[in-house]
Design an enzyme around this catalytic site. Structure first.
Site, PDB file in Angstrom:
ATOM      1  N   ASP A  42       0.846  -1.185   0.000  1.00 14.81           N
ATOM      2  CA  ASP A  42       0.000   0.000   0.000  1.00 14.81           C
ATOM      3  C   ASP A  42       0.887   1.243   0.000  1.00 14.81           C
ATOM      4  O   ASP A  42       2.002   1.220   0.536  1.00 14.81           O
ATOM      5  CB  ASP A  42      -0.925   0.023   1.221  1.00 14.81           C
ATOM      6  CG  ASP A  42      -1.945   1.160   1.130  1.00 14.81           C
ATOM      7  OD1 ASP A  42      -2.628   1.263   0.097  1.00 14.81           O
ATOM      8  OD2 ASP A  42      -2.031   1.955   2.086  1.00 14.81           O
TER       9      ASP A  42
ATOM     10  N   ASP B  67      -3.044   0.057   6.844  1.00 17.57           N
ATOM     11  CA  ASP B  67      -3.862  -0.407   5.731  1.00 17.57           C
ATOM     12  C   ASP B  67      -3.337  -1.702   5.130  1.00 17.57           C
ATOM     13  O   ASP B  67      -4.106  -2.582   4.743  1.00 17.57           O
ATOM     14  CB  ASP B  67      -3.928   0.667   4.642  1.00 17.57           C
ATOM     15  CG  ASP B  67      -4.854   1.818   5.026  1.00 17.57           C
ATOM     16  OD1 ASP B  67      -5.451   1.760   6.118  1.00 17.57           O
ATOM     17  OD2 ASP B  67      -4.969   2.777   4.239  1.00 17.57           O
TER      18      ASP B  67
ATOM     19  N   GLU C 261       0.769   5.758   0.336  1.00 19.56           N
ATOM     20  CA  GLU C 261       0.060   7.015   0.540  1.00 19.56           C
ATOM     21  C   GLU C 261       0.779   8.072  -0.297  1.00 19.56           C
ATOM     22  O   GLU C 261       2.007   7.993  -0.503  1.00 19.56           O
ATOM     23  CB  GLU C 261       0.037   7.416   2.011  1.00 19.56           C
ATOM     24  CG  GLU C 261      -0.741   6.473   2.914  1.00 19.56           C
ATOM     25  CD  GLU C 261      -2.215   6.358   2.573  1.00 19.56           C
ATOM     26  OE1 GLU C 261      -2.750   7.294   1.923  1.00 19.56           O
ATOM     27  OE2 GLU C 261      -2.823   5.352   2.936  1.00 19.56           O
TER      28      GLU C 261
ATOM     29  N   HIS D 206      -6.069   7.052   6.648  1.00 15.30           N
ATOM     30  CA  HIS D 206      -5.413   6.173   5.689  1.00 15.30           C
ATOM     31  C   HIS D 206      -3.917   6.160   5.965  1.00 15.30           C
ATOM     32  O   HIS D 206      -3.175   7.033   5.537  1.00 15.30           O
ATOM     33  CB  HIS D 206      -5.682   6.635   4.258  1.00 15.30           C
ATOM     34  CG  HIS D 206      -7.078   6.380   3.809  1.00 15.30           C
ATOM     35  ND1 HIS D 206      -7.407   5.354   2.950  1.00 15.30           N
ATOM     36  CD2 HIS D 206      -8.240   7.000   4.107  1.00 15.30           C
ATOM     37  CE1 HIS D 206      -8.716   5.370   2.730  1.00 15.30           C
ATOM     38  NE2 HIS D 206      -9.238   6.363   3.426  1.00 15.30           N
TER      39      HIS D 206
ATOM     40  N   GLU E  37      -6.311  18.785   1.530  1.00 13.59           N
ATOM     41  CA  GLU E  37      -7.282  17.696   1.352  1.00 13.59           C
ATOM     42  C   GLU E  37      -6.607  16.327   1.449  1.00 13.59           C
ATOM     43  O   GLU E  37      -7.216  15.361   1.915  1.00 13.59           O
ATOM     44  CB  GLU E  37      -8.023  17.831   0.017  1.00 13.59           C
ATOM     45  CG  GLU E  37      -7.149  17.876  -1.222  1.00 13.59           C
ATOM     46  CD  GLU E  37      -6.775  19.301  -1.609  1.00 13.59           C
ATOM     47  OE1 GLU E  37      -6.512  19.511  -2.811  1.00 13.59           O
ATOM     48  OE2 GLU E  37      -6.751  20.175  -0.731  1.00 13.59           O
TER      49      GLU E  37
ATOM     50  N   HIS F  79      -4.779  11.165   5.028  1.00 16.36           N
ATOM     51  CA  HIS F  79      -3.759  10.319   5.655  1.00 16.36           C
ATOM     52  C   HIS F  79      -3.094  10.931   6.887  1.00 16.36           C
ATOM     53  O   HIS F  79      -2.380  10.240   7.618  1.00 16.36           O
ATOM     54  CB  HIS F  79      -2.684   9.914   4.650  1.00 16.36           C
ATOM     55  CG  HIS F  79      -2.131  11.042   3.832  1.00 16.36           C
ATOM     56  ND1 HIS F  79      -1.508  12.139   4.370  1.00 16.36           N
ATOM     57  CD2 HIS F  79      -2.113  11.219   2.486  1.00 16.36           C
ATOM     58  CE1 HIS F  79      -1.109  12.944   3.402  1.00 16.36           C
ATOM     59  NE2 HIS F  79      -1.474  12.424   2.250  1.00 16.36           N
TER      60      HIS F  79
END
Length: 237
Positions: free
Chosen positions: A7, A155, A9, A150, A52, A57
Site C-alpha cells: 500500500d 492499511d 500514501e 489512511h 485535502e 492520511h
C-alpha cells in the site's frame, strides 16, 4: 508462492501532475501465510502536501521533511519486492505512483504481469456491493476499529487479512508438511520430518456378524448389497 501485499500514501491522485509517494508499506506472504517480513518507509515528497490529502492520511510536509527521498529507498524496496506478485487494493493506482517514482529515480518500473488487484477480486466475488477496504473488513470480519485515517502501514496489515480471506488463505500452523517446517536457517534443516505409523482398525468376526444382523433387521435392500456392489455368490461345490 511468494506474494507481497503493498500500500502507498501520496500527496494526491495523479503522478502525471506532480503528485508524489509519501509512504510505502508492504507485507510478505508465502503460500498465503504471513512470514513476518515487512517493509515500511516514510518518504519526503520534496513538495507541499495539499490540505485535502492531509485530511485523508494525516501527514503534512513538515512531518516528512528530513525523511529519505524515494530515490534513497528505491533499491531497498525493489530488493524486498523481488520477483513476487504484488497485491494492492486498486493496484493500478499504486503501480502508477511507484512506476513514476522508480522512473524518476532511474530504476526499472514494475512488470504489470505481477500485479494482483484485490479490488478487482472483491468486485468479482461481491458484484454490486461496496468493496472499499473498510467495507470488506466489515463483511469479512476483519477488525478495523483502529483505522481512523489512511495509514499505509495499518492499511497493508488490514489488506493482507482481507486478501487472505478473499482467497481462502491458510492460517499459520495449519499446513501439513512432508518435511521440516519452513522456519529458515540451520535449525529448520536439522529438524526431522514427523513420521506417523498407520494404525488400521480391523473388525472382529463377532463385530462383522453383529453389523450384518443390524443391517438385515434395520435396512431393506441396502444399496451396497445390491448389484453391482454385492459380491457374486460363491460357486456351489
Amino acid at each position: 508462492m511468494r506474494q507481497i501485499v503493498l500500500d502507498t500514501e501520496t500527496t494526491g491522485l495523479d503522478p502525471a501532475s506532480g503528485d508524489r509517494v509519501i509512504e510505502v508499506a508492504a507485507i510478505e506472504l508465502f503460500n498465503f501465510v504471513p512470514t513476518g517480513g515487512t517493509f515500511h518507509k516514510l518518504v519526503d515528497p520534496e513538495r507541499d502536501i495539499p490540505a485535502e490529502a492531509t485530511r485523508v492520511h494525516g501527514f503534512t510536509a513538515d512531518m516528512l521533511r528530513g525523511k529519505p527521498r524515494f530515490a534513497d529507498i528505491a533499491d531497498e524496496l525493489l530488493d524486498f519486492l523481488g520477483e513476487a506478485e504484488i497485491v494492492a487494493h486498486n493496484a493500478p493506482f499504486d503501480f502508477g505512483f511507484l512506476d513514476a517514482e522508480l522512473a524518476r529515480a532511474g530504476r526499472p518500473t514494475l512488470d504489470r504481469g505481477r500485479m494482483v488487484d484485490s479490488l478487482d477480486i472483491a468486485k468479482r466475488r461481491y458484484p454490486g456491493l461496496p468493496n472499499s477496504l473498510d467495507a470488506l473488513c466489515r463483511r469479512l470480519g476483519v477488525d478495523n476499529s483502529m483505522r481512523t485515517s489512511h495509514n499505509a502501514l495499518l492499511d497493508v496489515k488490514l489488506l493482507a487479512e482481507v486478501f487472505l480471506a478473499l482467497m481462502g488463505g491458510k492460517q499459520p500452523g495449519l499446513e501439513l508438511a512432508s518435511g521440516p517446517a519452513r522456519r529458515g536457517g540451520a535449525a529448520a534443516a536439522e529438524e526431522a520430518p514427523i513420521i506417523r505409523t498407520p494404525r488400521p482398525i480391523v473388525p472382529s468376526e463377532e463385530e462383522l456378524a453383529a453389523h450384518a444382523a443390524f443391517v438385515a433387521k434395520k435396512l431393506k435392500e441396502a444399496v451396497w448389497l445390491q448389484p453391482p456392489f454385492a459380491e457374486p455368490p460363491e460357486p456351489a461345490s
